[in-house]
Design a protein around this motif. Sequence first.
Motif, PDB file in Angstrom:
ATOM      1  N   GLN A 189      33.693  47.909  43.946  1.00 34.65           N
ATOM      2  CA  GLN A 189      32.193  48.863  42.833  1.00 34.65           C
ATOM      3  C   GLN A 189      33.557  48.925  41.390  1.00 34.65           C
ATOM      4  OE1 GLN A 189      31.048  51.933  45.093  1.00 34.65           O
ATOM      5  NE2 GLN A 189      29.890  51.220  45.834  1.00 34.65           N
ATOM      6  N   ARG A 190      34.956  47.924  42.097  1.00 32.24           N
ATOM      7  CA  ARG A 190      35.908  48.269  40.443  1.00 32.24           C
ATOM      8  C   ARG A 190      35.265  47.319  39.171  1.00 32.24           C
ATOM      9  NH1 ARG A 190      39.308  43.914  39.702  1.00 32.24           N
ATOM     10  NH2 ARG A 190      38.915  42.348  41.316  1.00 32.24           N
ATOM     11  N   ASP A 191      35.734  47.837  38.196  1.00 29.79           N
ATOM     12  CA  ASP A 191      35.617  47.060  37.028  1.00 29.79           C
ATOM     13  C   ASP A 191      36.412  45.974  37.402  1.00 29.79           C
ATOM     14  OD1 ASP A 191      35.677  46.478  34.146  1.00 29.79           O
ATOM     15  OD2 ASP A 191      36.756  48.154  33.500  1.00 29.79           O
ATOM     16  N   LYS A 192      35.180  45.181  36.902  1.00 33.12           N
ATOM     17  CA  LYS A 192      35.861  43.668  37.359  1.00 33.12           C
ATOM     18  C   LYS A 192      36.639  43.012  35.638  1.00 33.12           C
ATOM     19  CE  LYS A 192      34.003  43.237  41.194  1.00 33.12           C
ATOM     20  NZ  LYS A 192      34.855  42.931  42.481  1.00 33.12           N
ATOM     21  N   ASN A 193      36.679  43.285  35.029  1.00 33.03           N
ATOM     22  CA  ASN A 193      36.971  43.101  33.706  1.00 33.03           C
ATOM     23  C   ASN A 193      38.973  43.780  33.458  1.00 33.03           C
ATOM     24  OD1 ASN A 193      35.638  42.141  32.312  1.00 33.03           O
ATOM     25  ND2 ASN A 193      34.301  43.920  31.902  1.00 33.03           N
ATOM     26  N   LYS A 194      39.046  44.897  34.259  1.00 31.01           N
ATOM     27  CA  LYS A 194      40.493  45.198  34.466  1.00 31.01           C
ATOM     28  C   LYS A 194      41.350  44.242  35.015  1.00 31.01           C
ATOM     29  CE  LYS A 194      43.892  48.660  33.660  1.00 31.01           C
ATOM     30  NZ  LYS A 194      44.615  48.329  32.490  1.00 31.01           N
TER      31      LYS A 194
END
Lengths: 252, 431
Positions: free
Chosen positions: A60-65
């Motif tokens: 569920q991580r922020d894929k942009n980071k």
Amino acid sequence: MLENEANPTISKSTGLPRKRFYRARAHSNPLSDSHFPIPISPSEVDYSLHYPQLFPSNDQRDKNKKIEFADIGCGFGGLLISLSTLFPETLMIGMELRDKVTEYVKERILALRVANPGQYQNISVDRTNSMKYIPNYFEKAQLSKMFFLFPDPHFKEKNHRRRVISPYLLDEYAYALRVGGIIYTITDVEELGEWMKTCLENHPLFEALTSEELEADPAVKLLSSATEEGQKVARNEGQTFQAVFRRISAAP
Amino acid sequence: MEETPVDEGDTNKDVEVAPALIALHPSENSVAVAVGSDLRVFDLVGNCAVSLVDESGPPYHKDSIRTICYGSKGQLFISAGDDKTVKIWSTESWRCIYNVVSEKRVSAAAISPNGLHVCFADKFGVIWVVDLDGGVDGNQPLVNKKAVSLLSHYCSIITSLKFSLDGRFLVSADRDFKIRVTMFPTKPVNEAHEIQSFCLGHTDFVSCIAFVSNLQCSHGFLISGSGDSTVRLWDILSGSLLDTCEIGDKVELLDSKEREGCHSAVTSLCTIADGALVAVAVQSLHGIILLNCDLSNHTLSVVKVVSISEETFIPTSLSTSCSTGYLWMVTGVSSLHNLGHSSLAHVKVMSGFNKDNSTANDVSVVEDDAIPGGTKLLEKLQGGITFDEKVFLAAAEAVKTAMSNLLTKKQYSIEKRDFRKRTRNDRKLKQ
């Protein structure tokens, strides 16, 4: 646990791992077949393992980071640790081929995180052969900085292809770096310094930074001061040779 | 990446054999088979065997040929392999017009779609380019050419090399499960520095790649086969994996007897009728697997397994032309020392592929005497018509072992590793 307290590999005063218990050979053959796990593609790099506080769950991580700095051949991790506080918002990873040294850096980062809550959450290390597997870790144009500090000089001409800066490998570094991204190299071996500079100068996708730009870049100052190898050179009052280049877009 | 099993013995030099290869002219003017160091060509238009002309005299190749291919225009043909020589032939006169010496053994080669450049890859992962000076004249005398290096995979054997259909990209696959897509420069002597993408997803060596043409995209879609017994479909611009087709279980259905959970590596790929169908050759499968490649939905699915009645025919190489309804197959091996055979090749043809038939209902194996060229062709390409079928099983096994020795990473037990360290050559020198 009593055993833990008596663990001799951890320094009693600082809580950090002691380097003498992680001695390793100074060199490792980058050409040999590797048998450690490698992510199949950049999307398989598990950020929750590397940065557990910032990414509690990998799914569920922020894929942009994404990881932006890579320290290739990070050794005992001195540069990573200095960069961590200088760029606290940036994710960075050290890559090291020697197993024991990687273990040391891992322990060191964990100990620093415990001693300084909230800090050093943005750095991690992985054991890998960066000469073979850069594309497995980073997407195209993902990185903004790559560091090559005091790499193995490989003096013999026969072994020049083992050098971590070489015309062909620069193609892969140019792939991982975004336009405007910067590649930092430094060595205390004049011959290697000359070699790295020539490789970068001859590569159409890199241009040298001007002396004003070098002056303004906070990372440049760390090149000779932050790493264990750099401090050793400074102690012996040795000379260092650096080459810092920017990734540019291809001529049309 | 799963751990490979601990290697029991050292590799035996005797098992270093090369599989037989087949290539078909794009307009089906001729067909070529390479087995061992022998290159055999049959003229399908004139219906006769071709005798090759090479001023350097026979044998044309001094060691196993590892790669053969026609240019997409059909004027050129190249052969290269373990003798570190690349030969460029004119298909008009079948003269060898260029001879290129490589520093290392050659593992793959390709001709640019415009016919102006030949690229080849050596076993150390360096890809070289030869400039053909604007074209070829079939009757020119033999010229020795020098190649210049273009790019490099870091010390990994390159298994397959292909140009995208529009010639803008050069795609190279290696045994480190990597596929690299490089912009092919307008001036290749300046080296190719710009990497378009990496196609990553295979979990074992990539053995073969092929392009599927598509009206909407001039460079085409890429398909790849691998030791992980999958065939994958890729978009080369982004390097993204569009679909994965598991073929391992299909092989199991056919021969459930001798399965030990080992992967069946894909050995050869061939796109048929503009890519609606893809033929796949797999280790230990006496037949081929036909896949349907649906480019509008980006899917790759198994249509059918076509088995060959002779259980000894396990194809080592597949080829087809763009115009025809035939798929050409060959099985064979450069040499089998223990059985006393020098080289073996067996050619078969499948028919029934039509442009609008993606169900492949009519696909069947053509009888030997109904093959284009008939027995005359078989005599030339196989070196004979009758042979002991059993030998081919041993040949298929030898090819399989050779492939895994070459492409699978070796892992040694600790004792074995210490023993190998003790017998290292460079150590001995120092003492």
